[in-house]
Motif scaffolding. Structure first.
Motif, PDB file in Angstrom:
ATOM      1  N   GLY A  82     -18.145   3.490 -12.051  1.00  0.00           N
ATOM      2  CA  GLY A  82     -17.351   4.515 -12.714  1.00  0.00           C
ATOM      3  C   GLY A  82     -16.078   4.903 -11.994  1.00  0.00           C
ATOM      4  N   VAL A  83     -15.520   3.994 -11.163  1.00  0.00           N
ATOM      5  CA  VAL A  83     -14.308   4.291 -10.397  1.00  0.00           C
ATOM      6  C   VAL A  83     -13.111   3.575 -11.023  1.00  0.00           C
ATOM      7  CG1 VAL A  83     -13.159   4.007  -8.158  1.00  0.00           C
ATOM      8  CG2 VAL A  83     -15.581   4.636  -8.240  1.00  0.00           C
ATOM      9  N   ASP A  84     -12.002   4.283 -11.163  1.00  0.00           N
ATOM     10  CA  ASP A  84     -10.759   3.658 -11.612  1.00  0.00           C
ATOM     11  C   ASP A  84     -10.212   2.825 -10.449  1.00  0.00           C
ATOM     12  OD1 ASP A  84      -8.224   2.937 -12.401  1.00  0.00           O
ATOM     13  OD2 ASP A  84      -7.443   4.978 -12.594  1.00  0.00           O
ATOM     14  N   THR A  85     -10.271   1.492 -10.582  1.00  0.00           N
ATOM     15  CA  THR A  85      -9.871   0.617  -9.474  1.00  0.00           C
ATOM     16  C   THR A  85      -8.457   0.058  -9.649  1.00  0.00           C
ATOM     17  OG1 THR A  85     -10.935  -1.269 -10.548  1.00  0.00           O
ATOM     18  CG2 THR A  85     -12.249  -0.048  -8.923  1.00  0.00           C
ATOM     19  N   ALA A  86      -7.658   0.685 -10.514  1.00  0.00           N
ATOM     20  CA  ALA A  86      -6.254   0.275 -10.624  1.00  0.00           C
ATOM     21  C   ALA A  86      -5.542   0.536  -9.292  1.00  0.00           C
ATOM     22  CB  ALA A  86      -5.568   1.054 -11.747  1.00  0.00           C
ATOM     23  N   ILE A  87      -4.561  -0.308  -8.969  1.00  0.00           N
ATOM     24  CA  ILE A  87      -3.777  -0.105  -7.751  1.00  0.00           C
ATOM     25  C   ILE A  87      -2.832   1.084  -7.946  1.00  0.00           C
ATOM     26  CG2 ILE A  87      -2.154  -1.182  -6.125  1.00  0.00           C
ATOM     27  CD1 ILE A  87      -4.833  -2.587  -6.193  1.00  0.00           C
ATOM     28  N   ASP A  88      -2.726   1.928  -6.938  1.00  0.00           N
ATOM     29  CA  ASP A  88      -1.801   3.066  -6.950  1.00  0.00           C
ATOM     30  C   ASP A  88      -0.441   2.560  -6.436  1.00  0.00           C
ATOM     31  OD1 ASP A  88      -0.248   5.269  -6.319  1.00  0.00           O
ATOM     32  OD2 ASP A  88      -1.836   6.358  -5.274  1.00  0.00           O
ATOM     33  N   PRO A  89       0.609   2.553  -7.278  1.00  0.00           N
ATOM     34  CA  PRO A  89       1.902   2.005  -6.853  1.00  0.00           C
ATOM     35  C   PRO A  89       2.513   2.726  -5.649  1.00  0.00           C
ATOM     36  CG  PRO A  89       1.855   2.305  -9.237  1.00  0.00           C
ATOM     37  CD  PRO A  89       0.633   2.985  -8.688  1.00  0.00           C
ATOM     38  N   VAL A  90       2.310   4.045  -5.563  1.00  0.00           N
ATOM     39  CA  VAL A  90       2.836   4.781  -4.404  1.00  0.00           C
ATOM     40  C   VAL A  90       2.109   4.334  -3.128  1.00  0.00           C
ATOM     41  CG1 VAL A  90       3.065   7.067  -3.328  1.00  0.00           C
ATOM     42  CG2 VAL A  90       3.570   6.764  -5.774  1.00  0.00           C
ATOM     43  N   ALA A  91       0.796   4.181  -3.223  1.00  0.00           N
ATOM     44  CA  ALA A  91       0.017   3.711  -2.072  1.00  0.00           C
ATOM     45  C   ALA A  91       0.436   2.295  -1.675  1.00  0.00           C
ATOM     46  CB  ALA A  91      -1.474   3.758  -2.400  1.00  0.00           C
ATOM     47  N   LEU A  92       0.702   1.462  -2.663  1.00  0.00           N
ATOM     48  CA  LEU A  92       1.151   0.090  -2.378  1.00  0.00           C
ATOM     49  C   LEU A  92       2.479   0.109  -1.619  1.00  0.00           C
ATOM     50  CD1 LEU A  92       0.801  -2.989  -2.728  1.00  0.00           C
ATOM     51  CD2 LEU A  92       1.966  -2.767  -4.947  1.00  0.00           C
ATOM     52  N   HIS A  93       3.368   1.002  -2.020  1.00  0.00           N
ATOM     53  CA  HIS A  93       4.652   1.144  -1.327  1.00  0.00           C
ATOM     54  C   HIS A  93       4.419   1.549   0.132  1.00  0.00           C
ATOM     55  CE1 HIS A  93       8.676   2.541  -0.265  1.00  0.00           C
ATOM     56  NE2 HIS A  93       9.148   2.065  -1.410  1.00  0.00           N
ATOM     57  N   HIS A  94       3.544   2.516   0.347  1.00  0.00           N
ATOM     58  CA  HIS A  94       3.219   2.927   1.721  1.00  0.00           C
ATOM     59  C   HIS A  94       2.640   1.752   2.507  1.00  0.00           C
ATOM     60  CE1 HIS A  94       4.232   7.019   1.041  1.00  0.00           C
ATOM     61  NE2 HIS A  94       3.135   7.382   0.412  1.00  0.00           N
ATOM     62  N   TYR A  95       1.715   1.042   1.889  1.00  0.00           N
ATOM     63  CA  TYR A  95       1.063  -0.085   2.569  1.00  0.00           C
ATOM     64  C   TYR A  95       2.095  -1.102   3.038  1.00  0.00           C
ATOM     65  CZ  TYR A  95      -1.911  -4.181   3.313  1.00  0.00           C
ATOM     66  OH  TYR A  95      -2.522  -5.291   3.873  1.00  0.00           O
ATOM     67  N   MET A  96       3.085  -1.372   2.194  1.00  0.00           N
ATOM     68  CA  MET A  96       4.087  -2.382   2.507  1.00  0.00           C
ATOM     69  C   MET A  96       5.230  -1.853   3.369  1.00  0.00           C
ATOM     70  SD  MET A  96       3.081  -5.254   1.216  1.00  0.00           S
ATOM     71  CE  MET A  96       4.587  -6.249   1.175  1.00  0.00           C
ATOM     72  N   SER A  97       5.397  -0.546   3.438  1.00  0.00           N
ATOM     73  CA  SER A  97       6.507   0.045   4.199  1.00  0.00           C
ATOM     74  C   SER A  97       6.045   0.736   5.470  1.00  0.00           C
ATOM     75  CB  SER A  97       7.250   1.095   3.356  1.00  0.00           C
ATOM     76  OG  SER A  97       7.915   0.511   2.289  1.00  0.00           O
ATOM     77  N   PHE A  98       5.010   1.552   5.325  1.00  0.00           N
ATOM     78  CA  PHE A  98       4.604   2.467   6.390  1.00  0.00           C
ATOM     79  C   PHE A  98       3.544   1.814   7.278  1.00  0.00           C
ATOM     80  CE2 PHE A  98       2.878   6.845   7.602  1.00  0.00           C
ATOM     81  CZ  PHE A  98       3.954   7.142   8.410  1.00  0.00           C
ATOM     82  N   HIS A  99       3.814   0.574   7.659  1.00  0.00           N
ATOM     83  CA  HIS A  99       2.961  -0.158   8.598  1.00  0.00           C
ATOM     84  C   HIS A  99       1.499  -0.227   8.122  1.00  0.00           C
ATOM     85  CE1 HIS A  99       2.899  -2.366  12.216  1.00  0.00           C
ATOM     86  NE2 HIS A  99       2.064  -1.576  12.864  1.00  0.00           N
ATOM     87  N   ALA A 100       1.341  -0.509   6.824  1.00  0.00           N
ATOM     88  CA  ALA A 100       0.026  -0.692   6.195  1.00  0.00           C
ATOM     89  C   ALA A 100      -0.817   0.586   6.174  1.00  0.00           C
ATOM     90  CB  ALA A 100      -0.757  -1.837   6.845  1.00  0.00           C
ATOM     91  N   VAL A 101      -0.175   1.735   6.394  1.00  0.00           N
ATOM     92  CA  VAL A 101      -0.887   3.018   6.360  1.00  0.00           C
ATOM     93  C   VAL A 101      -0.687   3.677   4.996  1.00  0.00           C
ATOM     94  CG1 VAL A 101      -0.865   5.370   7.282  1.00  0.00           C
ATOM     95  CG2 VAL A 101      -0.731   3.409   8.840  1.00  0.00           C
ATOM     96  N   VAL A 102      -1.781   4.111   4.393  1.00  0.00           N
ATOM     97  CA  VAL A 102      -1.710   4.906   3.161  1.00  0.00           C
ATOM     98  C   VAL A 102      -2.164   6.323   3.517  1.00  0.00           C
ATOM     99  CG1 VAL A 102      -2.566   5.201   0.813  1.00  0.00           C
ATOM    100  CG2 VAL A 102      -2.151   2.894   1.711  1.00  0.00           C
ATOM    101  N   PRO A 103      -1.220   7.258   3.628  1.00  0.00           N
ATOM    102  CA  PRO A 103      -1.597   8.611   4.062  1.00  0.00           C
ATOM    103  C   PRO A 103      -2.490   9.322   3.042  1.00  0.00           C
ATOM    104  CG  PRO A 103       0.797   8.257   4.231  1.00  0.00           C
ATOM    105  CD  PRO A 103       0.229   7.123   3.428  1.00  0.00           C
TER     106      PRO A 103
END
Length: 604
Positions: free
Chosen positions: A180-201
């Motif tokens: 029952g979990v929405d497993t769509a990728i979060d675009p903001v989190a993806l941006h953090h992952y690719m920019s903020f040294h793979a960290v999703v705050p």
């Protein structure tokens, strides 16, 4: 779920469901989450359900008790039920204070101290706790559910909202297990992952349907589903008037003494406490301080890997010096390259979120070996973030506040926003540079004097939490091993936050700690080049590792997901080791690891 044996330090796994729609909590879903958490707590389990709330617990035994310490812990007299993951180091003092106030105890566990402390002081009890913890308490009479996480987020708590309900668990895969979990990728989190040294705050994760409780936060759920958060701690990175006249030698003495207190606190255990000894100054100093505290037969563990492409894979020459100096029971663990690849799948399975640092696999393999000898270790995690040990800190010295965000982004952010927009698939683009906006918002908060202070505050409260600390928790708990981190004692962190930047930046970084350490550890360990946890087989992608990454990125599910433009993927695969991020990470490994994690956890 009936095995109700107790344990005093509950470094384990917790889960639960809270319903707001009048329905009855789904105990089967909670049991499924508990099953997924089995490796975090292999020694027992427990469950509790009452109307709209169900709680689950997996236990790792650090200090054996009677059945009285079992979890979920119910105190019928006080009308409270609790699940707790972690350890409160000052629980004996708090217990004495509560007994003096008239509380009666039916166990000797720190869990019961947390429960009684909540009754006495409400949600403000967290401000009295010295330790690492995530807990959830249910108030019988009000129906209110309150959850909290320690100041540095050493213990995790993931949350998924569904129709009319909330579920929580110590790991993200446990929430997936319940469904029952929405497993769509979060675009903001993806941006953090690719920019903020793979960290999703926090509060985001890479998945849109899963969040995490931020560190140093108490969240309250009312019976109707309303929620409110309170941040109860934030280190102040400013010079304190009462410390203004301290001589550098006096700073050294204060910092060393506060670290000694932090190490002493983390000796609380009825089982032997070992040390993950890298050969660097941080873990070496912990060994020295434990020896000074009279720890006998101290077990130390160092890991090494085969050299690849001329890159050395071990630092045994330094860890041997420390082990010899303090007469430890030393274990040198050399891992063949073939075993590194074999451990990769296990490490990815153990990750609550995608973690690109190559040493995740190293910690996984190290924890596997160490767990055969001890159940508790101290680790040097966090020293670089609180004492300016990384090479991106010196360039920030003296940078005016107006240029702070630009200066930090230049040395830390993986790639500029305009380049990222040319890498991500079109549907994943965000409106604007969300990672830069996050940094700017954080830097703008009061409580940090200089650009370096702002960077240290951001790194120690955000990056540290969702990179090194999470990595160590995930990889050690995968083998039922508890890791304690004295450099993240919050009183130690508060003290070093006040240290003038120039004292931290001396000697190429961490200067104050290096000078203080000379009183304890051999100079050879201090005056060495800074080392990292090298895993050459991943830093230089080739052979089985490269083929694993290639297979993940070219799989039909990856093509369909379309996170990255095909031309970018093809370019990286054509030159696997040629493309690096700002801090030197392998770009192919960064995107490959993300796909490997998504596929390993069944996310299509």
């Amino acid at each position: 779920m009936s095995d109700r044996d107790g344990a005093e330090a509950h470094v384990c796994g917790i889960s639960g469901e809270v319903r707001f729609d009048g329905g009855v909590a789904d105990m089967a879903a909670v049991a499924a989450m508990c099953d997924q958490l089995q490796r975090r707590g292999p020694d027992g389990s427990g469950g509790w359900q009452s109307g709209p709330v169900a709680l689950g617990h997996r236990r790792l035994k650090i200090i054996d008790l009677t059945d009285a310490g079992a979890q979920p812990m119910v105190d019928a007299e006080l009308g409270l039920t609790l699940v707790f993951n972690g350890i409160v180091y000052n629980y004996p003092e708090l217990r004495a204070e509560l007994q003096a106030a008239g509380y009666r105890f039916f166990s000797t566990s720190d869990t019961e101290v947390v429960l009684k402390a909540y009754h006495r002081w409400g949600a403000a009890c967290v401000e009295r706790f010295l330790g690492m913890f995530a807990f959830v308490v249910v108030e019988r009479d009000t129906g209110r559910v309150v959850m909290a996480r320690d100041r540095f987020g050493i213990k995790p708590l993931y949350i998924a909202r569904g129709p009319g309900r909330v579920r929580f668990a110590s790991s993200l895969p446990a929430l997936l297990r319940a469904g029952g979990v929405d497993t769509a990728i979060d675009p903001v989190a993806l941006h953090h992952y690719m920019s903020f040294h793979a960290v999703v705050p926090a509060p985001r994760t890479i998945l849109a349907g899963v969040g995490k409780l931020p560190p140093a936060t108490v969240r309250t759920y009312e019976p109707d589903g309303r929620e409110s958060d309170r941040e109860y701690w934030r280190p102040v990175h400013e010079r304190r008037p009462e410390l203004a006249d301290l001589h550098p030698v006096e700073w050294q003495e204060r910092v060393l003494e506060q670290l000694r207190v932090a190490v002493r606190r983390r000796m609380v255990s009825d089982v032997p406490v070992g040390v993950l000894l890298s050969g660097g100054i941080d873990s070496s100093l912990i060994v020295g301080l434990l020896a000074e505290e009279g720890q006998r037969d101290l077990a130390t563990f160092s890991i090494g890997f085969e050299a690849v492409g001329g890159r050395s894979g071990d630092e045994f020459v330094y860890s041997d010096v420390v082990a010899e100096t303090f007469g430890t029971d030393h274990h040198r663990l050399m891992v063949p390259t073939a075993d590194v690849h074999a451990g990769l799948d296990g490490a990815i399975a153990a990750m609550s979120e995608p973690q690109t640092s190559h040493d995740a696999v190293a910690f996984y393999l190290l924890s596997q070996q160490v767990s055969q000898h001890v159940k508790v270790v101290q680790s040097g995690q966090g020293a670089d973030e609180v004492l300016a040990g990384y090479d991106w800190y010196p360039p920030l010295d003296g940078v005016p506040a107006a240029d702070a965000v630009d200066a930090y982004s230049r040395v830390f952010v993986d790639r500029p926003h305009d380049r990222l927009t040319r890498i991500l698939g079109e549907q994943w683009a965000t409106t604007g540079d969300v990672s830069r906006a996050f940094i700017a918002e954080h830097f703008a908060r009061p409580g940090a004097d200089t650009t370096l202070d702002r960077a240290l505050r951001l790194d120690s409260t955000i990056m540290l939490v969702d990179d090194p600390v999470k990595r160590v928790d995930n990889m050690t708990m995968a083998w039922g091993l508890e890791a304690r981190v004295p450099f993240l004692d919050h009183e130690f962190a508060e003290l070093v936050a006040a240290v003038p930047p120039e004292l931290k930046l001396m000697h190429g970084g961490k200067g104050l700690l290096k000078d203080a350490a000379r009183k304890v550890v051999p100079a050879a360990v201090i005056d060495r080049p800074k080392g990292y946890f090298p895993v050459p087989a991943i830093i230089e992608l080739q052979g089985d590792h490269l083929e694993t990454v290639r297979a993940a990125l070219t799989a039909p599910v990856a093509r369909e997901r379309g996170l990255f433009r095909p031309g970018y993927v093809d370019r990286l695969l054509a030159e696997p080791n040629a493309h690096r991020t700002t801090l030197g990470s392998n770009q192919l490994w960064q995107i490959g690891l993300l796909e490997l994690w998504l596929q390993r956890h069944g996310i299509s």
